[in-house]
Design a protein around this motif. Structure first.
Motif, PDB file in Angstrom:
ATOM      1  N   ASP A  77       0.839  -1.202   0.000  1.00  0.00           N
ATOM      2  CA  ASP A  77       0.000   0.000   0.000  1.00  0.00           C
ATOM      3  C   ASP A  77       0.875   1.255   0.000  1.00  0.00           C
ATOM      4  O   ASP A  77       0.534   2.262  -0.616  1.00  0.00           O
ATOM      5  CB  ASP A  77      -0.922   0.009   1.221  1.00  0.00           C
ATOM      6  N   LYS A  80       1.942   1.761  -3.508  1.00  0.00           N
ATOM      7  CA  LYS A  80       0.801   2.175  -4.332  1.00  0.00           C
ATOM      8  C   LYS A  80       0.527   3.670  -4.148  1.00  0.00           C
ATOM      9  O   LYS A  80       0.246   4.392  -5.112  1.00  0.00           O
ATOM     10  CB  LYS A  80      -0.438   1.360  -3.962  1.00  0.00           C
ATOM     11  N   GLN A  81       0.592   4.117  -2.900  1.00  0.00           N
ATOM     12  CA  GLN A  81       0.379   5.539  -2.629  1.00  0.00           C
ATOM     13  C   GLN A  81       1.421   6.382  -3.346  1.00  0.00           C
ATOM     14  O   GLN A  81       1.100   7.388  -4.000  1.00  0.00           O
ATOM     15  CB  GLN A  81       0.446   5.799  -1.126  1.00  0.00           C
ATOM     16  N   ARG A  82       2.668   5.969  -3.261  1.00  0.00           N
ATOM     17  CA  ARG A  82       3.731   6.757  -3.871  1.00  0.00           C
ATOM     18  C   ARG A  82       3.762   6.632  -5.385  1.00  0.00           C
ATOM     19  O   ARG A  82       4.229   7.548  -6.081  1.00  0.00           O
ATOM     20  CB  ARG A  82       5.073   6.391  -3.229  1.00  0.00           C
ATOM     21  N   TRP A  85       1.633   9.311  -6.344  1.00  0.00           N
ATOM     22  CA  TRP A  85       2.364  10.582  -6.271  1.00  0.00           C
ATOM     23  C   TRP A  85       3.206  10.792  -7.531  1.00  0.00           C
ATOM     24  O   TRP A  85       3.269  11.903  -8.064  1.00  0.00           O
ATOM     25  CB  TRP A  85       3.260  10.602  -5.038  1.00  0.00           C
ATOM     26  N   ASN A 112      -6.525  -0.085   4.525  1.00  0.00           N
ATOM     27  CA  ASN A 112      -5.992   0.891   3.565  1.00  0.00           C
ATOM     28  C   ASN A 112      -7.025   1.854   2.992  1.00  0.00           C
ATOM     29  O   ASN A 112      -6.675   2.752   2.229  1.00  0.00           O
ATOM     30  CB  ASN A 112      -5.263   0.175   2.422  1.00  0.00           C
ATOM     31  N   LEU A 115      -6.379   5.560   3.673  1.00  0.00           N
ATOM     32  CA  LEU A 115      -5.193   6.029   2.960  1.00  0.00           C
ATOM     33  C   LEU A 115      -5.562   6.505   1.561  1.00  0.00           C
ATOM     34  O   LEU A 115      -5.170   7.608   1.132  1.00  0.00           O
ATOM     35  CB  LEU A 115      -4.168   4.891   2.871  1.00  0.00           C
ATOM     36  N   PHE A 116      -6.345   5.694   0.853  1.00  0.00           N
ATOM     37  CA  PHE A 116      -6.657   6.034  -0.532  1.00  0.00           C
ATOM     38  C   PHE A 116      -7.821   7.021  -0.649  1.00  0.00           C
ATOM     39  O   PHE A 116      -7.897   7.768  -1.627  1.00  0.00           O
ATOM     40  CB  PHE A 116      -6.909   4.759  -1.326  1.00  0.00           C
ATOM     41  N   GLU A 119      -6.039  10.251  -0.337  1.00  0.00           N
ATOM     42  CA  GLU A 119      -5.336  10.567  -1.584  1.00  0.00           C
ATOM     43  C   GLU A 119      -6.302  11.170  -2.600  1.00  0.00           C
ATOM     44  O   GLU A 119      -5.974  12.139  -3.297  1.00  0.00           O
ATOM     45  CB  GLU A 119      -4.692   9.308  -2.163  1.00  0.00           C
TER      46      GLU A 119
END
Length: 248
Positions: A77, A80-82, A85, A112, A115-116, A119
């Motif tokens: 995760d 995936k977040q980065r 980015w 997660n 988190l998303f 985002e």
């Protein structure tokens, strides 16, 4: 964390190889791949210093995707977040699409989802949010994670850090999630984590009447909580902002 591109105003030479500087190391990538063939890179632009949040491992996976349009390893995760980015940094809709449609949404969990969701909120509120395809992708990410949280609200509230997670959202977003959860599960106030839900609403409303914030029209919702004196307090929400309280 800033992910806004500062390289979008240059004309391109698609044959250029660009050096990405990351963690005191250098990675070569074709300019045409890095910018999806868009005319945005000048002859004088041969090297880019990536933000400190980019790691060599992340960039290696990023370049692999640019060349083969797939990943050869399972992404955490965190990665995936980065990757999102990086997609924003280089305005790569193809990468954003891969991440959201194939790497994130099919694998949402109670761990997660916040988190998303955050985002999606960040990107949707940015001044760089212009592309119609990117709008569609991040609107989809927002709606899907939002609905996932509402659907799994009872499970999420059972977690120790639940109130901290919700504190990162606006009061309006929290109320909207609770309202949607009630529509999906009219008996939500009967579940074991009822006290956590009341605490969440009190935290959101700053101590004011939490039930006046709810606009859900229903037959009525009842939940019970026990005081330290073992006295059961029943509250009935009638769907019109009125609450009846009785001691049993």
């Amino acid at each position: 964390v800033s992910t806004q591109s500062t390289w979008g105003s240059h004309p391109i030479n698609c044959e250029l190889m660009i050096t990405l500087s990351v963690e005191n190391d250098k990675v070569l990538v074709e300019g045409a791949l890095l910018f999806d063939g868009r005319n945005e890179i000048g002859e004088d632009l041969h090297q880019m210093v990536l933000p400190t949040w980019a790691t060599r491992e992340l960039v290696d996976n990023f370049v692999f995707f640019l060349r083969y349009r797939r990943f050869d390893t399972e992404l955490s995760d965190f990665f995936k977040q980065r990757m999102l980015w990086l997609a924003e940094l280089f305005s790569l809709t193809s990468l954003a699409s891969e991440m959201i449609l194939h790497q994130i949404l099919p694998f949402l969990t109670t761990k997660n989802c916040f988190l998303f969701l955050l985002e999606s909120i960040k990107v949707r509120s940015s001044s760089n949010f212009r592309s119609s395809e990117r709008r569609w992708l991040y609107n989809l990410l927002h709606e899907t994670t939002f609905d996932y949280i509402a659907t799994n609200l009872t499970s999420i509230l059972s977690k120790k850090n639940a109130l901290i997670l919700f504190s990162k959202l606006s009061p309006t977003a929290v109320i909207d999630i609770v309202e949607r959860a009630i529509r999906k599960q009219p008996n939500i106030f009967l579940f074991n984590e009822c006290e956590k839900l009341v605490e969440l609403l009190c935290q959101t409303r700053g101590g004011s009447d939490v039930f006046t914030a709810l606009q859900v029209h229903s037959q009525g919702i009842k939940f019970q909580t026990e005081t330290t004196d073992d006295i059961t307090i029943s509250l009935i929400y009638d769907g019109n902002g009125k609450v009846a309280i009785s001691n049993n």
